[in-house]
Design an enzyme around this catalytic site. Structure first.
Site, PDB file in Angstrom:
ATOM      1  N   ASP A   1       0.818  -1.196   0.000  1.00  0.00           N
ATOM      2  CA  ASP A   1       0.000   0.000   0.000  1.00  0.00           C
ATOM      3  C   ASP A   1       0.864   1.264   0.000  1.00  0.00           C
ATOM      4  O   ASP A   1       1.855   1.343   0.730  1.00  0.00           O
ATOM      5  CB  ASP A   1      -0.898  -0.017   1.245  1.00  0.00           C
ATOM      6  CG  ASP A   1      -1.880   1.132   1.295  1.00  0.00           C
ATOM      7  OD1 ASP A   1      -2.415   1.496   0.233  1.00  0.00           O
ATOM      8  OD2 ASP A   1      -2.132   1.651   2.398  1.00  0.00           O
TER       9      ASP A   1
ATOM     10  N   HIS B   1      -9.821   5.437  -0.487  1.00  0.00           N
ATOM     11  CA  HIS B   1      -8.842   5.572   0.587  1.00  0.00           C
ATOM     12  C   HIS B   1      -9.438   6.455   1.684  1.00  0.00           C
ATOM     13  O   HIS B   1     -10.420   7.148   1.480  1.00  0.00           O
ATOM     14  CB  HIS B   1      -7.555   6.206   0.062  1.00  0.00           C
ATOM     15  CG  HIS B   1      -6.718   5.287  -0.770  1.00  0.00           C
ATOM     16  ND1 HIS B   1      -5.345   5.358  -0.802  1.00  0.00           N
ATOM     17  CD2 HIS B   1      -7.044   4.263  -1.591  1.00  0.00           C
ATOM     18  CE1 HIS B   1      -4.868   4.434  -1.622  1.00  0.00           C
ATOM     19  NE2 HIS B   1      -5.891   3.772  -2.112  1.00  0.00           N
ATOM     20  N   GLY B   2      -8.831   6.422   2.865  1.00  0.00           N
ATOM     21  CA  GLY B   2      -9.307   7.271   3.949  1.00  0.00           C
ATOM     22  C   GLY B   2     -10.674   6.870   4.471  1.00  0.00           C
ATOM     23  O   GLY B   2     -11.416   7.704   5.004  1.00  0.00           O
TER      24      GLY B   2
ATOM     25  N   THR C   1      -6.819   3.639  10.129  1.00  0.00           N
ATOM     26  CA  THR C   1      -6.902   4.363  11.401  1.00  0.00           C
ATOM     27  C   THR C   1      -8.044   3.852  12.280  1.00  0.00           C
ATOM     28  O   THR C   1      -7.898   3.748  13.507  1.00  0.00           O
ATOM     29  CB  THR C   1      -7.068   5.865  11.138  1.00  0.00           C
ATOM     30  OG1 THR C   1      -5.942   6.332  10.379  1.00  0.00           O
ATOM     31  CG2 THR C   1      -7.157   6.653  12.428  1.00  0.00           C
TER      32      THR C   1
END
Length: 278
Positions: free
Chosen positions: A83, A205-206, A230
């Protein structure tokens, strides 16, 4: 038996109009937890190892080989993916180790330089049977395509995929890396227009900053691969902190890493059906 090639997992999901979770491995316990969660859910999963994690471990090989071993032993399809690699040498190392896919991140480069660098990596990887994800962004921040306010243009995305030959494209639709709250505002209309414009599967993403309902909606709008890091790290740290707060005398790290691993496994088992529409 080798790990499941990522294209089998992603193309199957794209064909069925569902999403697949791609979860970041920071250490051994993360990989164990992600596989255990996927097995509990009875769904495929992607183990991701970032360039930052490889740097943390001193090199890609120790954590990469561990993840590959767990993927081979899993009772559900598990792929191992590199990644956010900016280093060409790291991409080459991942391919040599047996990774079935890489994400090459040249999104902070000007468009033409991004195209040229990504095209070269894609040719190298395709020659060796390895799948390539790329990101389309703009100059101006470490988040690249996922800096707040950045959006991917559908026409540029179509041209980028055609010029580079990549197998999947990470696009900017309102999420941002390392969010600690799940309140990102996604542009679902843009997701639909990107899906119509681009033949390759789309990657979000995120996704740690996106709530469950919007994750499901993003997949319905056209996203296929959904990256989460996260959010799982928060669950891991919270469980370890809770254990240490209530057991201040503990010195054996297995005592608190075990509950942290269990917490991540439970969240993976909960999230995968959210993405799969089940």
């Amino acid at each position: 038996m080798p790990p499941t090639p990522i294209d089998e997992i992603v193309q199957d999901a794209a064909g069925r109009g569902v999403g697949v979770g791609a979860f970041n491995v920071v250490q051994l316990e993360h990989a164990q937890a992600i596989v255990a969660g996927a097995e509990a859910a009875g769904l495929p999963v992607i183990l991701q190892i970032s360039e930052n994690t490889a740097r943390y471990h001193g090199s890609l090989e120790p954590v990469g080989l561990a993840a590959l071993a767990m993927a081979r032993a899993a009772r559900v399809p598990v792929a191992v993916h590199l990644d956010h690699a900016e280093s060409v040498d790291l991409v080459h190392e991942a391919v040599a180790l047996g990774f079935t896919s890489v994400m090459f991140d040249a999104a902070t480069l000007p468009y033409e330089e991004n195209v040229a660098a990504t095209r070269e990596i894609t040719a190298y990887c395709h020659h060796r049977g390895v799948w390539v994800e790329a990101e389309l962004g703009e100059v101006g921040g470490k988040d690249g395509a996922h800096a707040p306010g950045v959006r991917t243009d559908p026409d540029e995305a179509r041209a980028f995929v055609a010029a580079t030959g990549v197998d999947a494209l990470a696009v900017a639709v309102g999420s941002s890396h390392a969010m600690l709250t799940r309140d990102a505002v996604l542009d679902f209309d843009l997701i639909g227009r990107l899906r119509a414009a681009v033949s390759a599967p789309l990657v979000l993403h995120g996704s740690s900053g996106v709530g469950d309902l919007d994750l499901t909606r993003a997949v319905s709008a056209g996203m296929t691969k959904v990256n989460v890091s996260t959010h799982l790290n928060k669950a891991f740290t919270r469980a370890a902190r809770d254990y240490l707060d209530s057991h201040p005398e503990v010195a054996d790290p297995r005592k608190y890493l075990g509950p942290a691993r269990d917490a991540v496994a439970a969240e993976v088992a909960r999230l995968l059906p959210v993405l799969n529409g089940s």
